[in-house]
Scaffold this active site. Structure first.
Site, PDB file in Angstrom:
ATOM      1  NE  ARG A 171      19.200 -64.333 -39.924  1.00 42.79           N
ATOM      2  CZ  ARG A 171      19.097 -65.774 -39.552  1.00 42.79           C
ATOM      3  NH1 ARG A 171      18.039 -66.274 -39.032  1.00 42.79           N
ATOM      4  NH2 ARG A 171      19.907 -66.533 -39.697  1.00 42.79           N
ATOM      5  CB  CYS A 199      14.078 -63.491 -39.567  1.00 47.74           C
ATOM      6  SG  CYS A 199      15.071 -64.434 -38.442  1.00 47.74           S
TER       7      CYS A 199
HETATM    8  C1  EPZ Z   1      24.434 -68.127 -39.600  1.00 47.35           C
HETATM    9  O1  EPZ Z   1      23.278 -67.420 -40.150  1.00 47.35           O
HETATM   10  C2  EPZ Z   1      23.872 -68.944 -38.657  1.00 47.35           C
HETATM   11  N1  EPZ Z   1      22.831 -69.948 -39.422  1.00 47.35           N
HETATM   12  C3  EPZ Z   1      23.034 -68.465 -37.547  1.00 47.35           C
HETATM   13  O2  EPZ Z   1      22.679 -69.433 -36.779  1.00 47.35           O
HETATM   14  C4  EPZ Z   1      24.270 -67.740 -36.767  1.00 47.35           C
HETATM   15  O3  EPZ Z   1      23.327 -66.952 -35.617  1.00 47.35           O
HETATM   16  C5  EPZ Z   1      24.639 -66.474 -37.760  1.00 47.35           C
HETATM   17  O4  EPZ Z   1      25.315 -67.249 -38.971  1.00 47.35           O
HETATM   18  C6  EPZ Z   1      25.840 -65.785 -37.266  1.00 47.35           C
HETATM   19  O5  EPZ Z   1      26.856 -66.736 -36.692  1.00 47.35           O
HETATM   20  C7  EPZ Z   1      23.259 -70.867 -40.178  1.00 47.35           C
HETATM   21  O6  EPZ Z   1      24.353 -71.413 -40.261  1.00 47.35           O
HETATM   22  C8  EPZ Z   1      22.237 -71.829 -40.753  1.00 47.35           C
HETATM   23  P1  EPZ Z   1      25.143 -63.955 -40.884  1.00 47.35           P
HETATM   24  P2  EPZ Z   1      23.412 -66.216 -41.323  1.00 47.35           P
HETATM   25  O7  EPZ Z   1      24.824 -63.942 -42.236  1.00 47.35           O
HETATM   26  O8  EPZ Z   1      24.692 -66.836 -42.499  1.00 47.35           O
HETATM   27  C9  EPZ Z   1      23.853 -59.287 -41.733  1.00 47.35           C
HETATM   28  C10 EPZ Z   1      21.185 -70.712 -35.340  1.00 47.35           C
HETATM   29  O9  EPZ Z   1      20.142 -70.493 -34.039  1.00 47.35           O
HETATM   30  N2  EPZ Z   1      23.856 -59.665 -43.078  1.00 47.35           N
HETATM   31  O10 EPZ Z   1      26.408 -64.214 -40.632  1.00 47.35           O
HETATM   32  O11 EPZ Z   1      22.121 -65.778 -41.664  1.00 47.35           O
HETATM   33  C11 EPZ Z   1      22.957 -60.017 -40.870  1.00 47.35           C
HETATM   34  O12 EPZ Z   1      21.621 -59.428 -40.921  1.00 47.35           O
HETATM   35  C12 EPZ Z   1      21.106 -69.852 -36.456  1.00 47.35           C
HETATM   36  O13 EPZ Z   1      21.410 -71.657 -35.583  1.00 47.35           O
HETATM   37  C13 EPZ Z   1      23.360 -58.415 -43.767  1.00 47.35           C
HETATM   38  O14 EPZ Z   1      23.161 -57.452 -43.508  1.00 47.35           O
HETATM   39  O15 EPZ Z   1      24.024 -65.121 -40.567  1.00 47.35           O
HETATM   40  C14 EPZ Z   1      23.402 -60.253 -39.422  1.00 47.35           C
HETATM   41  O16 EPZ Z   1      23.293 -58.750 -38.870  1.00 47.35           O
HETATM   42  C15 EPZ Z   1      20.265 -68.195 -36.024  1.00 47.35           C
HETATM   43  N3  EPZ Z   1      23.275 -58.854 -45.414  1.00 47.35           N
HETATM   44  C16 EPZ Z   1      24.974 -60.280 -39.880  1.00 47.35           C
HETATM   45  O17 EPZ Z   1      25.173 -59.846 -41.325  1.00 47.35           O
HETATM   46  C17 EPZ Z   1      23.451 -60.021 -45.822  1.00 47.35           C
HETATM   47  O18 EPZ Z   1      23.094 -59.964 -47.110  1.00 47.35           O
HETATM   48  C18 EPZ Z   1      25.611 -61.649 -39.862  1.00 47.35           C
HETATM   49  O19 EPZ Z   1      24.560 -62.538 -40.301  1.00 47.35           O
HETATM   50  C19 EPZ Z   1      23.887 -60.916 -44.943  1.00 47.35           C
HETATM   51  C20 EPZ Z   1      23.776 -60.951 -43.585  1.00 47.35           C
END
Ligand code: EPZ
Length: 433
Positions: free
Chosen positions: A131, A126
């Site tokens: 992620r 990504c």
């Molecule tokens: C959601 O992504 C949103 N996407 C993202 O929006 C948004 O930036 C993000 O939440 C944070 O608010 C949608 O809702 C479709 P996370 P998501 O899991 O759920 C780590 C946009 O531009 N993590 O909350 O994928 C991850 O790597 C997008 O609209 C793990 O380590 O984000 C990150 O550092 C981009 N292991 C943190 O947690 C996991 O299994 C938060 O990511 C899952 C996540």
């Protein structure tokens, strides 16, 4: 490929209707997989990600149909879409689809809960960070699933159904919270999600699931309790307004000057971001059916921000705020804590004359008097729109390429901005090269 051409310098004046939230619509569509009855979603935005997810869930057997225009609606009104997963005919989500949209990995929760098995491709790389999906897998295992990774696919099995449990996330994750909450609605007994995401989109999904017959308490707090039920039924749910689109247009007005009413949205969806804009010298006032945004007459003040899970400052507004700070009267520090690589806009903003020094997770932005238009491109959705905002305030012409990123998450961006006085147009295909 299309490009966006902007001639900067015009203030924005008028009104902009805010669409339904992309990041609520996507998990809500996935929730349709939990029931054999019809889930009707209103106020669904017309976006490339929505269309792509329609295709992905139709591959699992979901029919969808769209309402035509109704009295009082115009072309900017959200769509009403009916989703019907009468039978899940395929429990496999292939790489070529999941790799195009990470959120489609979330189908693993509903499909596993309803069918006792799911084979879902790992999403792969990504542009904004690694992620990983380890929290999803850990959470599903805690609900009794057996998980293996086989040739790039997650093979998840729970032939006798999922069993409620305590799921403690090491770090807040929006997608893992959505997924485990959906899966737990059909598990036997109680699930408690600890360190759950508190984002408004999680609350919206919980509301929809409750309307479908789920028993959920605590959504919006960091502990969500779900009592599993035997089955869910159909429901009608209206997608909440897009807080990131709201914040983006508020920052555009802050950048260009002028006065714009953002219609159909609400300040409580993004209090931290609006407070930050207030500190920068932007006035945001609630009006009937929306919010009004204008600059307080003085120049922009520099403000330091650090991105955090809700209710903190959203990572999805980081790039746009950085664009704004390029024209502040002083130096600001912007710290990204959610994604390790959400910095691609920095080099492109610099092409417009911004002065940004970036080290680790911290960008130091030294405000400049003038930005000057240039050709730019970006590698993700929010980075692209930050370049549009900067282009609106730059002198002369800016062209933003790779417009397909914008189409993933901003509905009719050029139209919404040009009706407020921006000089912005889409150059299609050939001419855009
Ligand atoms: C959601 O992504 C949103 N996407 C993202 O929006 C948004 O930036 C993000 O939440 C944070 O608010 C949608 O809702 C479709 P996370 P998501 O899991 O759920 C780590 C946009 O531009 N993590 O909350 O994928 C991850 O790597 C997008 O609209 C793990 O380590 O984000 C990150 O550092 C981009 N292991 C943190 O947690 C996991 O299994 C938060 O990511 C899952 C996540």
């Amino acid at each position: 490929m299309d490009k966006i051409r902007i001639v900067g310098g015009n203030p924005l004046n008028g009104s902009i209707p805010i669409s339904g939230a992309k990041n609520a619509a996507l998990p809500l569509m996935i929730a349709a997989l939990l029931t054999d009855e019809v889930l009707t979603l209103e106020n669904v935005p017309r976006l490339r990600d929505v269309a792509l997810l329609q295709r992905i869930i139709s591959n699992h057997g979901v029919d969808y149909s769209l309402n035509g225009k109704r009295a009082g609606e115009d072309h900017l009104s959200g769509q009403t879409i009916h989703f019907h997963a009468e039978a899940i005919v395929d429990t496999l989500a292939p790489y070529d689809l999941v790799s195009q949209m990470r959120a489609s990995f979330w189908v693993i929760g509903p499909i596993l809960a309803r069918m006792g098995e799911a084979v879902i491709s790992l999403p792969g790389g990504c542009a904004i960070g690694t992620r990983p999906v380890d929290f999803f897998l850990m959470g599903l295992e805690q609900l009794g699933a057996e998980i293996e990774i086989d040739r790039g696919y997650v093979v998840a099995k729970a032939p006798n159904g999922l069993i409620g449990n305590r799921v403690v996330f090491p770090r807040v994750s929006v997608g893992a919270t959505h997924t485990i909450m959906m899966a737990a609605t059909l598990a036997k007994g109680e699930t408690v999600i600890v360190n759950a995401a508190r984002e408004p989109e999680v609350v919206d999904l919980a509301r929809c699931l409750v309307a479908m017959g789920a028993k959920i308490e605590g959504a919006g707090s960091s502990e969500i309790r779900i009592q599993g039920v035997g089955r869910l039924h159909g429901a009608t749910h209206r997608v909440l307004p897009d807080r990131i689109e709201t914040g983006t247009y508020a920052m555009a007005v802050a950048m260009t000057g002028g006065e714009v009413t953002l219609e159909g949205t609400s300040a409580d969806l993004l209090e931290t971001a609006l407070d930050t804009l207030g500190q920068a010298g932007v006035v945001v006032t609630p009006v009937s059916g929306g919010i009004k945004v204008y600059r307080n007459g003085n120049g922009l003040r520099p403000v330091d921000v650090t991105t955090e899970p809700f209710p903190g400052f959203p990572t999805d507004l980081q790039a746009q705020f950085m664009a704004l700070m390029t024209k502040a009267g002083g130096t600001s520090r912007i710290t990204e804590t959610i994604f390790e690589n959400r910095v691609m806009h920095i080099a492109e903003l610099s092409r417009l004359g911004a002065r940004i020094h970036h080290e680790g997770q911290v960008a130091t932005v030294e405000g400049v008097d003038r930005l000057i238009g240039a050709p730019v491109m970006a590698t993700d959705l929010r980075a692209s729109v930050s370049l549009v905002i900067a282009g609106l305030a730059a002198e002369g012409e800016t062209t933003v390429s790779r417009v397909y990123h914008l189409d993933r998450g901003f509905e009719r961006l050029e139209e919404k901005l040009s009706r407020c006085g921006a000089e912005i147009e889409r150059l299609a295909g050939e001419g855009a090269r």
